[in-house]
Design an enzyme around this catalytic site. Structure first.
Site, PDB file in Angstrom:
ATOM      1  N   GLN A 177      -6.462  -0.731   2.906  1.00  0.00           N
ATOM      2  CA  GLN A 177      -6.733  -1.431   1.651  1.00  0.00           C
ATOM      3  C   GLN A 177      -8.114  -2.074   1.680  1.00  0.00           C
ATOM      4  OE1 GLN A 177      -3.578  -2.229   3.096  1.00  0.00           O
ATOM      5  NE2 GLN A 177      -2.303  -1.108   1.645  1.00  0.00           N
TER       6      GLN A 177
ATOM      7  N   CYS B  24      -0.353  -7.701  -1.206  1.00  0.00           N
ATOM      8  CA  CYS B  24      -0.336  -7.128   0.139  1.00  0.00           C
ATOM      9  C   CYS B  24      -0.181  -8.285   1.110  1.00  0.00           C
ATOM     10  CB  CYS B  24      -1.597  -6.337   0.424  1.00  0.00           C
ATOM     11  SG  CYS B  24      -1.660  -5.685   2.114  1.00  0.00           S
TER      12      CYS B  24
ATOM     13  N   GLU C 290       3.753   3.544   2.305  1.00  0.00           N
ATOM     14  CA  GLU C 290       3.152   2.608   1.365  1.00  0.00           C
ATOM     15  C   GLU C 290       2.537   3.341   0.181  1.00  0.00           C
ATOM     16  OE1 GLU C 290       0.298  -1.358   1.521  1.00  0.00           O
ATOM     17  OE2 GLU C 290       0.766  -0.251   3.354  1.00  0.00           O
TER      18      GLU C 290
ATOM     19  N   CYS D 243       3.427  -3.252   7.013  1.00  0.00           N
ATOM     20  CA  CYS D 243       3.373  -3.592   5.596  1.00  0.00           C
ATOM     21  C   CYS D 243       4.073  -4.931   5.425  1.00  0.00           C
ATOM     22  CB  CYS D 243       4.055  -2.510   4.754  1.00  0.00           C
ATOM     23  SG  CYS D 243       4.114  -2.882   2.981  1.00  0.00           S
TER      24      CYS D 243
END
Length: 272
Positions: free
Chosen positions: A47, A74, A200, A209
């Protein structure tokens, strides 16, 4: 113009952090986020995290998955940003306000209150989210939880034996989930311990996660499978998840800085 970045990770779930509060950052697009996230031709990450000023919290955090799509929340990235910030803070996100604070074992994040209604996940049509009457091959009767982003959780005898790399994308893109979904496969080891693997949304199989750990723990607690405080073991390490008496989720775990660098936006299709 070269743009500074910080590379961080939480249990192996890795991030590029750009701070638009203190430096000029080119307008973030899906194409630019995906280019920076590419592990062969970019910096590489699961990310990209963009920090911006906020009028309602200490700062705003925007999150882009490796495919360039912007997502609501997140958990691991929130812990990483908490480490970078170095103090307690309120963080504005698309999934709502989150609170971080230093804690034993790393950073604690108040993830807010879980949502269970079908239209809050969201699902394409009304359905009981406690035990959903749906199946994908051997994966059946999942539970669904929104913890700032949508999750579906399957409880299986051995999460490591599951072909999550094959079934994960099929479930993620099923029409039942109009905003796609994060797919969790969990094995309850004891009343205080869960093993978990996560496909994910927009990323794929990931070493950790944070929101998946929260959603899975809450799903297991809701079904009475575990206590209200559990350790969730992911391939990258362990997180502690508590469902408080006030109904809020508290996630505690580590995050670390890997390195710092700069990049030239022109390399990625923009002149800044």
């Amino acid at each position: 113009m070269r743009v500074p970045f910080v590379k961080m990770h939480g249990l192996g779930n890795d991030f590029i952090v750009l701070d638009a509060r203190v430096q000029d950052v080119p307008p973030m697009t899906a194409a630019l986020a995906a280019a920076l996230a590419d592990r062969h031709t970019g910096i590489g990450c699961d990310q990209l995290v963009l920090l911006e000023p906020s009028t309602s919290a200490d700062f705003r955090m925007r999150i882009f998955n490796a495919d360039g799509g912007e997502v609501e929340a997140c958990g691991n990235a929130t812990r990483a940003v908490g480490v970078l910030h170095g103090a307690a803070a309120r963080i504005e996100t698309l999934g709502g306000e989150l609170q971080v604070s230093p804690a034993d074992g790393g950073i604690a994040v108040d993830m807010g209150v879980p949502r269970f209604e079908w239209d809050q996940i969201p699902l394409a049509y009304p359905m009981d989210t406690h035990t959903m009457p749906v199946a994908w091959e051997e994966l059946d009767q999942p539970t669904a939880v929104n913890v700032g982003n949508p999750h579906v959780i399957f409880f299986v005898p051995d999460t490591d034996a599951l072909e999550l790399d094959r079934l994960g994308p099929e479930i993620e893109h099923d029409p039942l989930f109009p905003q796609r979904v994060n797919v969790n496969a969990a094995t309850v080891v004891s009343r205080t311990h869960i093993r978990l693997r996560v496909w994910e949304r927009g990323v794929g199989l990931t070493r950790a996660c944070g929101t998946g750990a929260c959603a899975t723990a809450i799903g297991a607690m809701r079904r009475g499978l575990v206590e209200r405080s559990v350790t969730v073991s992911l391939p990258g390490g362990d997180l502690r998840i508590d469902w408080t008496d006030e109904g809020r989720i508290r996630m505690t775990g580590p995050a670390v800085e890997s390195f710092r660098g700069t990049f030239d936006p022109a390399t990625y299709g923009t002149d800044g």
